[in-house]
Design a protein around this motif. Structure first.
Motif, mmCIF file in Angstrom:
data_model
loop_
_atom_site.group_PDB
_atom_site.id
_atom_site.type_symbol
_atom_site.label_atom_id
_atom_site.label_comp_id
_atom_site.label_asym_id
_atom_site.label_seq_id
_atom_site.Cartn_x
_atom_site.Cartn_y
_atom_site.Cartn_z
ATOM 1 N N THR A 126 0.842 -1.205 0.000
ATOM 2 C CA THR A 126 0.000 0.000 0.000
ATOM 3 C C THR A 126 0.874 1.251 0.000
ATOM 4 O O THR A 126 1.066 1.872 -1.022
ATOM 5 C CB THR A 126 -0.954 -0.001 1.218
ATOM 6 O OG1 THR A 126 -0.189 -0.140 2.419
ATOM 7 C CG2 THR A 126 -1.978 -1.123 1.126
ATOM 8 N N VAL A 127 1.406 1.636 1.155
ATOM 9 C CA VAL A 127 2.203 2.860 1.293
ATOM 10 C C VAL A 127 3.583 2.502 1.850
ATOM 11 O O VAL A 127 3.809 1.374 2.274
ATOM 12 C CB VAL A 127 1.501 3.870 2.234
ATOM 13 C CG1 VAL A 127 0.158 4.297 1.657
ATOM 14 C CG2 VAL A 127 1.329 3.314 3.640
ATOM 15 N N TRP A 128 4.508 3.478 1.878
ATOM 16 C CA TRP A 128 5.792 3.246 2.533
ATOM 17 C C TRP A 128 5.541 3.070 4.025
ATOM 18 O O TRP A 128 4.718 3.784 4.614
ATOM 19 C CB TRP A 128 6.741 4.427 2.291
ATOM 20 C CG TRP A 128 7.506 4.252 1.023
ATOM 21 C CD1 TRP A 128 7.069 4.533 -0.241
ATOM 22 C CD2 TRP A 128 8.824 3.715 0.875
ATOM 23 N NE1 TRP A 128 8.042 4.204 -1.166
ATOM 24 C CE2 TRP A 128 9.131 3.706 -0.499
ATOM 25 C CE3 TRP A 128 9.776 3.245 1.779
ATOM 26 C CZ2 TRP A 128 10.346 3.236 -0.998
ATOM 27 C CZ3 TRP A 128 10.987 2.787 1.282
ATOM 28 C CH2 TRP A 128 11.264 2.779 -0.091
ATOM 29 N N GLY A 129 6.237 2.106 4.630
ATOM 30 C CA GLY A 129 6.016 1.820 6.032
ATOM 31 C C GLY A 129 7.296 1.864 6.841
ATOM 32 O O GLY A 129 8.400 1.756 6.312
ATOM 33 N N ILE A 130 7.109 2.027 8.139
ATOM 34 C CA ILE A 130 8.197 1.885 9.101
ATOM 35 C C ILE A 130 7.949 0.542 9.768
ATOM 36 O O ILE A 130 6.824 0.250 10.175
ATOM 37 C CB ILE A 130 8.180 2.996 10.164
ATOM 38 C CG1 ILE A 130 8.204 4.374 9.506
ATOM 39 C CG2 ILE A 130 9.362 2.832 11.128
ATOM 40 C CD1 ILE A 130 7.915 5.517 10.466
ATOM 41 N N GLY A 131 9.001 -0.271 9.885
ATOM 42 C CA GLY A 131 8.787 -1.601 10.426
ATOM 43 C C GLY A 131 9.894 -2.105 11.310
ATOM 44 O O GLY A 131 11.004 -1.570 11.329
ATOM 45 N N CYS A 132 9.553 -3.166 12.060
ATOM 46 C CA CYS A 132 10.506 -3.857 12.925
ATOM 47 C C CYS A 132 9.912 -5.222 13.249
ATOM 48 O O CYS A 132 8.794 -5.539 12.854
ATOM 49 C CB CYS A 132 10.756 -3.061 14.204
ATOM 50 S SG CYS A 132 9.344 -3.003 15.339
#
Length: 189
Positions: free
Chosen positions: A27-33
């Motif tokens: 979908t969109v750019w994400g921040i992840g961990c």
């Protein structure tokens, strides 16, 4: 041309060491961990300047991972996922095996099964769910492309995935809340 496998390896190493990444999703750019690492999850809340009471979405790559996090998945969840034409996030009750600070105050967790190649293969490597929250400071608009991402976000992550930088984002996923007693509520279309 960026190398998908190299980017997966680089992102995996950062996540494995408790870091946070900026990456393209379906979908969109994400921040992840790593969704099982409470310290890494806390870093994302801090970067986004977001209250820990506001939950975030977790990406998974299939049934096995879903059943590792939820004992009880209503049958309607699988039906919704089978028929969904667009990326669909489900909010389900009583998650386990994830960081406590990713679980909402009502004991739910928002999850999306993902097929997009980068995320899918990264999840295969991780063998754990991946946090996915939009790449913005809380309260600001969700960026539609990489170049719209706030420089604070880019500087604040441990690694920026070098894929799909010119892609215009799709719209955020549909969010549907399902309770254990199979009540269905659409939260975001």
């Amino acid at each position: 041309m960026e190398n998908l496998n190299d980017e997966i390896q680089k992102a995996f190493e950062v996540i494995k060491d408790g870091g946070i990444i900026l990456y393209p999703t379906d979908t969109v750019w994400g921040i992840g961990c790593d969704a099982t690492n409470a310290e890494a999850v806390a870093k994302i809340y801090k970067l986004k300047q977001r209250a820990e009471t506001q939950s975030m979405i977790v990406l998974m790559n299939g049934e096995r991972m879903m059943y590792n996090v939820f004992n009880d998945i209503p049958e309607v969840a699988w039906q919704i996922l089978d028929f969904a034409e667009n990326p669909t996030t489900l909010v389900l009750d009583n998650p386990r095996n994830v960081a406590n600070n990713i679980i909402a105050t009502d004991k739910t967790l928002a999850v999306r099964i993902i097929k997009e190649p980068f995320c899918f293969k990264l999840l295969e490597r991780m063998k754990k769910p991946l946090v996915s929250t939009s790449a913005n400071i809380s309260g600001q608009a969700t960026p539609k492309s990489f170049k719209e991402i706030n420089p604070e976000i880019i500087k604040g992550v441990d690694y920026v995935v070098n894929l799909q930088r010119d892609k215009i984002a799709g719209k955020p996923s549909t969010i549907i809340k399902l309770t254990s007693d199979s009540q269905v509520k659409i939260i975001r279309k």
